[in-house]
Design a protein around this motif. Structure first.
Motif, PDB file in Angstrom:
ATOM      1  N   THR A 102      16.236   6.396 -33.263  1.00 26.88           N
ATOM      2  CA  THR A 102      15.870   5.664 -31.824  1.00 26.88           C
ATOM      3  C   THR A 102      14.856   6.483 -31.034  1.00 26.88           C
ATOM      4  OG1 THR A 102      18.252   4.488 -31.936  1.00 26.88           O
ATOM      5  CG2 THR A 102      16.816   4.750 -29.921  1.00 26.88           C
ATOM      6  N   GLU A 103      15.114   7.999 -31.275  1.00 22.31           N
ATOM      7  CA  GLU A 103      14.281   8.597 -30.461  1.00 22.31           C
ATOM      8  C   GLU A 103      12.733   8.731 -31.011  1.00 22.31           C
ATOM      9  OE1 GLU A 103      15.555  11.634 -27.641  1.00 22.31           O
ATOM     10  OE2 GLU A 103      16.073   9.267 -27.545  1.00 22.31           O
ATOM     11  N   ARG A 104      12.873   8.662 -32.133  1.00 23.83           N
ATOM     12  CA  ARG A 104      11.341   8.469 -32.863  1.00 23.83           C
ATOM     13  C   ARG A 104      10.776   7.058 -32.380  1.00 23.83           C
ATOM     14  NH1 ARG A 104      13.199  10.537 -38.984  1.00 23.83           N
ATOM     15  NH2 ARG A 104      13.251  12.753 -38.428  1.00 23.83           N
ATOM     16  N   ALA A 105      11.390   6.117 -32.342  1.00 24.25           N
ATOM     17  CA  ALA A 105      10.875   4.966 -32.022  1.00 24.25           C
ATOM     18  C   ALA A 105      10.384   4.987 -30.574  1.00 24.25           C
ATOM     19  CB  ALA A 105      11.886   3.748 -32.129  1.00 24.25           C
ATOM     20  N   MET A 106      11.153   5.662 -29.564  1.00 20.80           N
ATOM     21  CA  MET A 106      10.785   5.808 -28.046  1.00 20.80           C
ATOM     22  C   MET A 106       9.248   6.333 -28.094  1.00 20.80           C
ATOM     23  SD  MET A 106      12.935   3.764 -26.723  1.00 20.80           S
ATOM     24  CE  MET A 106      14.420   3.251 -26.733  1.00 20.80           C
ATOM     25  N   LEU A 107       9.208   7.479 -29.022  1.00 20.22           N
ATOM     26  CA  LEU A 107       7.896   8.019 -28.936  1.00 20.22           C
ATOM     27  C   LEU A 107       6.787   7.094 -29.195  1.00 20.22           C
ATOM     28  CD1 LEU A 107       9.020  11.510 -30.801  1.00 20.22           C
ATOM     29  CD2 LEU A 107       8.263  11.288 -28.293  1.00 20.22           C
ATOM     30  N   TYR A 108       7.134   6.493 -30.150  1.00 19.64           N
ATOM     31  CA  TYR A 108       5.915   5.302 -30.675  1.00 19.64           C
ATOM     32  C   TYR A 108       5.787   4.382 -29.469  1.00 19.64           C
ATOM     33  CZ  TYR A 108       5.285   6.509 -35.331  1.00 19.64           C
ATOM     34  OH  TYR A 108       4.972   7.468 -36.515  1.00 19.64           O
TER      35      TYR A 108
ATOM     36  N   PRO B 213      13.036   1.545 -42.805  1.00 16.41           N
ATOM     37  CA  PRO B 213      12.714   1.463 -41.392  1.00 16.41           C
ATOM     38  C   PRO B 213      11.990   0.079 -41.098  1.00 16.41           C
ATOM     39  CG  PRO B 213      11.013   2.769 -42.731  1.00 16.41           C
ATOM     40  CD  PRO B 213      12.109   2.672 -43.458  1.00 16.41           C
ATOM     41  N   TYR B 214      12.149  -0.202 -39.940  1.00 19.20           N
ATOM     42  CA  TYR B 214      11.813  -1.702 -39.583  1.00 19.20           C
ATOM     43  C   TYR B 214      10.473  -1.450 -39.165  1.00 19.20           C
ATOM     44  CZ  TYR B 214      16.508  -3.647 -40.478  1.00 19.20           C
ATOM     45  OH  TYR B 214      17.471  -4.164 -40.814  1.00 19.20           O
ATOM     46  N   ASP B 215       9.538  -2.704 -39.107  1.00 14.60           N
ATOM     47  CA  ASP B 215       8.107  -2.535 -38.382  1.00 14.60           C
ATOM     48  C   ASP B 215       8.146  -2.089 -36.944  1.00 14.60           C
ATOM     49  OD1 ASP B 215       7.015  -3.207 -40.865  1.00 14.60           O
ATOM     50  OD2 ASP B 215       6.975  -5.281 -40.336  1.00 14.60           O
ATOM     51  N   TRP B 216       9.152  -2.492 -36.324  1.00 14.86           N
ATOM     52  CA  TRP B 216       8.995  -2.474 -34.814  1.00 14.86           C
ATOM     53  C   TRP B 216       9.509  -0.850 -34.617  1.00 14.86           C
ATOM     54  CZ3 TRP B 216      14.027  -0.684 -34.095  1.00 14.86           C
ATOM     55  CH2 TRP B 216      14.997  -1.399 -34.862  1.00 14.86           C
ATOM     56  N   GLU B 217       9.980  -0.118 -35.434  1.00 15.29           N
ATOM     57  CA  GLU B 217      10.399   1.484 -35.105  1.00 15.29           C
ATOM     58  C   GLU B 217       9.071   2.237 -34.745  1.00 15.29           C
ATOM     59  OE1 GLU B 217      13.174   3.500 -37.441  1.00 15.29           O
ATOM     60  OE2 GLU B 217      13.487   1.410 -38.548  1.00 15.29           O
ATOM     61  N   THR B 218       7.814   1.641 -35.513  1.00 17.61           N
ATOM     62  CA  THR B 218       6.630   2.325 -34.887  1.00 17.61           C
ATOM     63  C   THR B 218       5.516   1.404 -34.240  1.00 17.61           C
ATOM     64  OG1 THR B 218       5.886   1.518 -37.270  1.00 17.61           O
ATOM     65  CG2 THR B 218       6.617   3.734 -37.157  1.00 17.61           C
TER      66      THR B 218
ATOM     67  N   TRP C 166       8.789  -4.206 -28.314  1.00 15.34           N
ATOM     68  CA  TRP C 166       9.711  -4.313 -29.509  1.00 15.34           C
ATOM     69  C   TRP C 166      10.428  -2.831 -29.790  1.00 15.34           C
ATOM     70  CZ3 TRP C 166      11.209  -8.024 -33.519  1.00 15.34           C
ATOM     71  CH2 TRP C 166      10.922  -9.318 -33.010  1.00 15.34           C
ATOM     72  N   ALA C 167       9.694  -1.833 -29.804  1.00 12.67           N
ATOM     73  CA  ALA C 167      10.360  -0.665 -30.123  1.00 12.67           C
ATOM     74  C   ALA C 167      11.205   0.050 -28.998  1.00 12.67           C
ATOM     75  CB  ALA C 167       9.178   0.341 -30.157  1.00 12.67           C
ATOM     76  N   ALA C 168      10.958  -0.442 -27.799  1.00 14.62           N
ATOM     77  CA  ALA C 168      11.613  -0.159 -26.729  1.00 14.62           C
ATOM     78  C   ALA C 168      13.258  -0.903 -26.701  1.00 14.62           C
ATOM     79  CB  ALA C 168      11.168  -0.115 -25.541  1.00 14.62           C
ATOM     80  N   VAL C 169      12.963  -2.274 -26.909  1.00 17.03           N
ATOM     81  CA  VAL C 169      14.168  -3.104 -26.804  1.00 17.03           C
ATOM     82  C   VAL C 169      14.834  -2.982 -28.019  1.00 17.03           C
ATOM     83  CG1 VAL C 169      14.643  -5.423 -26.486  1.00 17.03           C
ATOM     84  CG2 VAL C 169      12.688  -4.841 -25.183  1.00 17.03           C
ATOM     85  N   CYS C 170      14.473  -3.028 -29.161  1.00  7.64           N
ATOM     86  CA  CYS C 170      15.179  -2.933 -30.422  1.00  7.64           C
ATOM     87  C   CYS C 170      15.805  -1.688 -30.535  1.00  7.64           C
ATOM     88  CB  CYS C 170      14.455  -3.450 -31.508  1.00  7.64           C
ATOM     89  SG  CYS C 170      13.595  -5.175 -31.675  1.00  7.64           S
ATOM     90  N   ALA C 171      15.066  -0.797 -30.503  1.00  9.16           N
ATOM     91  CA  ALA C 171      15.783   0.879 -30.930  1.00  9.16           C
ATOM     92  C   ALA C 171      16.433   1.039 -29.693  1.00  9.16           C
ATOM     93  CB  ALA C 171      14.784   1.793 -31.073  1.00  9.16           C
ATOM     94  N   GLY C 172      15.960   0.647 -28.433  1.00  9.53           N
ATOM     95  CA  GLY C 172      16.964   1.189 -27.203  1.00  9.53           C
ATOM     96  C   GLY C 172      18.120   0.371 -27.351  1.00  9.53           C
TER      97      GLY C 172
END
Length: 602
Positions: free
Chosen positions: A228-234, A189-194, A199-205
């Motif tokens: 991606t869905e987990r990143a959006m929760l963060y 996992p990448y740092d931005w995933e959490t 960053w979470a929204a743009v990268c994962a989205g």
């Protein structure tokens, strides 16, 4: 949601086709109507003007010299200007190819810039790469702009389809998979995933959206969407229930924009089974934009936000359709095609396909908001004398894109700012490094705050404020305990209160009350402005307006003495800009003190 449930939904998803973007999937009918309707004429004219500007120009090179500037000097602008110019070129020729399919030379130029972007050493910006990276593992890194690029190319493939050559289509598929999907699945996992910010929204989205458009293997798509869905929760955890974006409106546009673009594609392909906008908190975040504007295009630009913001009409109109109580912005606030200096494709495209005809108000309606989680008070007031705005904030000094600014405020009237927030400065290595709070726009020295014993507020979660009282009614009021914002030996209490009197010509009363163990060596009340203050007589200064009389600042000349100093800083676009500190030095210091100032619009 677990993988098995997600895999079942993926197996039942509707096919990828142009109905994701156009009514009944009829692209030709959409663009024909767009050319003849009035709602998109300004956008189309601006796109064509860009094409004229680009005519005859070669694709700018992303040279090694440009790439290495950041590592040598910490400066970002040189490389990024060229990088974003290439993205502007891509966007322009995509839109022209959609608007004018009868012109084969447009498609030729589009294919050239697509090929050039596929050739780039990396889609990441140098500022987002480790200093010790090497070419062998360059594709393991994923940042905001590499994610956006992969999303853009995936959309272009669908929008242009077989009009692009088979070789180019094949190469784009290959590049998106090796630069985005494989690294995401194999190196994370990448740092931005959490991350609880944009960053979470743009990268994962972006990765999730690209996968929804181009990944055919159900298991692989489910794996990507699960992450991606987990990143959006963060990402959503970064918001309080009040929906405020602590990074500022610009980053709301950015992060929540990409959250929305992904969510729309996910909802469409899953035929509504996966719909983030059913969540109450998401709908509240959607209302944040209308709460930020204080006067015309001026906003409560706390954190790394610019003072004036123009809106993405496509995103705004979409949110107004899917969420209750989201207001459509005044048409005068439409962001032109060239306004985004990063030239992002996703919002520019949706400004074309999501903007709807309809009656727009000439200005936002007057309103006052208190956002309790962010501890922001924002007021937009209108009288016969004009439009006026006031905003103040509490919070803590470890917010995303943090500024040390607890107790800071903004004051505007008739389209001009009088008490200023300098906003975001030029992004450099040091701006996000050890020297961050030496920059006036980030440190409390560049905010309207007390300076106690020569000391400023400090950064960190422990440096915080407490809201003692807040009201957004007949008069707007905010009282903050700022004692914990400073690390000053001897400071026992510091209470700042604001009362915003909404009269024909409104006035702001600001009072600081302190208690000290002993006597402070010095105490200065600093106010920040882009207006050059003029001393009218002891007890009264003028913050002059350009087109209006301005604001009169009154104070007790027996208690404090004013000092006016001019300063210089570099704004977000690297331009040097003047600002003034209006410092009131306390003349007779004691263990307790009460300092009062009135800002009266004339």
């Amino acid at each position: 949601m677990n993988k098995q449930m997600l895999l079942e939904i993926v197996h039942e998803m509707k096919p990828v086709d142009l109905s994701l973007y156009y009514p009944k999937g009829d692209a030709a009918a959409f663009w024909k109507r767009a050319l003849s309707s009035g709602v998109l004429q300004a956008d189309i004219s601006e796109i064509r003007a860009e094409a004229v500007r680009l005519d005859g120009q070669s694709i700018p090179e992303l040279s090694y010299t440009l790439f290495s500037i950041y590592s040598r000097t910490g400066s970002r602008l040189e490389y990024e200007r060229v990088y974003f110019e290439r993205r502007r070129r891509l966007n322009t020729y995509v839109f022209l190819a959609l608007l004018e399919p009868e012109h084969p030379e447009v498609l030729e130029k589009l294919e050239d810039i697509l090929w050039a972007i596929c050739d780039e050493y990396t889609w990441c910006l140098p500022a987002h790469l480790p200093a010790d990276h090497n070419a062998a593992d360059i594709n393991r890194y994923i940042d905001l702009f590499s994610s956006e690029t992969g999303f853009t190319l995936s959309e272009v493939l669908l929008l242009l389809g077989e009009r692009l050559s088979q070789l180019l289509r094949s190469r784009i598929h290959h590049e998106v998979e090796r630069r985005l999907f494989r690294p995401f699945l194999e190196n994370g996992p990448y740092d931005w995933e959490t991350a609880r910010h944009n960053w979470a929204a743009v990268c994962a989205g972006s990765i999730g959206a690209a996968a929804l458009l181009s990944v055919e293997d159900p298991a692989m798509l489910a794996d990507i969407l699960l992450r991606t869905e987990r990143a959006m929760l963060y990402y959503l955890e970064g918001f309080g229930e009040d929906g405020a974006c602590l990074e500022g409106l610009g980053y709301w546009n950015y992060g929540f924009g990409y959250f929305t673009y992904y969510s729309d594609l996910l909802c469409s392909r899953s035929t509504g089974r996966l719909d983030w906008f059913k969540q109450k908190k998401v709908a509240q975040i959607a209302r944040f934009q209308q709460k930020c504007f204080i006067d015309g295009s001026h906003v409560a630009n706390f954190s790394d936000s610019v003072p004036q913001v123009l809106v993405h009409m496509g995103l705004s109109h979409y949110l107004a359709e899917v969420c209750t109580d989201v207001e459509r912005p005044p048409s005068a606030l439409r962001a032109p095609y060239t306004e985004d200096h990063c030239s992002r494709f996703a919002p520019a495209f949706r400004n074309l396909i999501w903007t709807r005809a309809g009656k727009e108000d000439e200005a936002w309606q007057a309103a006052s908001y208190y956002l309790p989680d962010a501890a922001w008070l924002v007021s937009r007031y209108v009288s016969e004398a004009g439009s006026f705005g006031f905003a103040a904030k509490g919070g803590h000094n470890a917010e995303p894109h943090n500024h040390n600014d607890l107790g800071h405020f903004i004051l505007s009237g008739r389209g001009e700012i009088y008490a200023s927030d300098l906003g975001s400065g030029e992004y450099t290595a040091d701006y996000f490094g050890a020297g961050r709070y030496q920059y006036d726009c980030n440190g409390s020295q560049g905010h309207s705050l007390p300076i106690i014993d020569g000391q400023y507020q400090l950064a960190g979660r422990e440096f915080s404020s407490t809201v003692l009282h807040a009201s957004a009614e007949e008069n707007d009021e905010l009282t903050l305990d700022l004692t914990q914002a400073y690390q000053v030996t001897g400071l026992q209490s510091l209470i700042r209160s604001f009362v915003w009197h909404k009269e024909e010509c409104p006035r702001l009363e600001l009072t600081d009350t302190y208690r000290y163990a002993g006597i402070p060596a010095s105490w200065t009340e600093r106010f920040v402005t882009w207006r050059e203050p003029k001393l009218l007589h002891p007890g009264t200064l003028l913050l002059p307006g350009t087109t209006a009389r301005g604001v009169e600042v009154t104070y007790d000349s027996l208690k404090v003495e004013p000092e006016i100093t001019v300063h210089m800083y570099r704004d977000h676009f690297g331009m040097e800009k003047l600002w003034y500190s209006l410092d009131f030095h306390v003349l007779q210091l004691g263990a307790v003190g009460k300092l009062a100032f009135t800002f009266q619009f004339l």
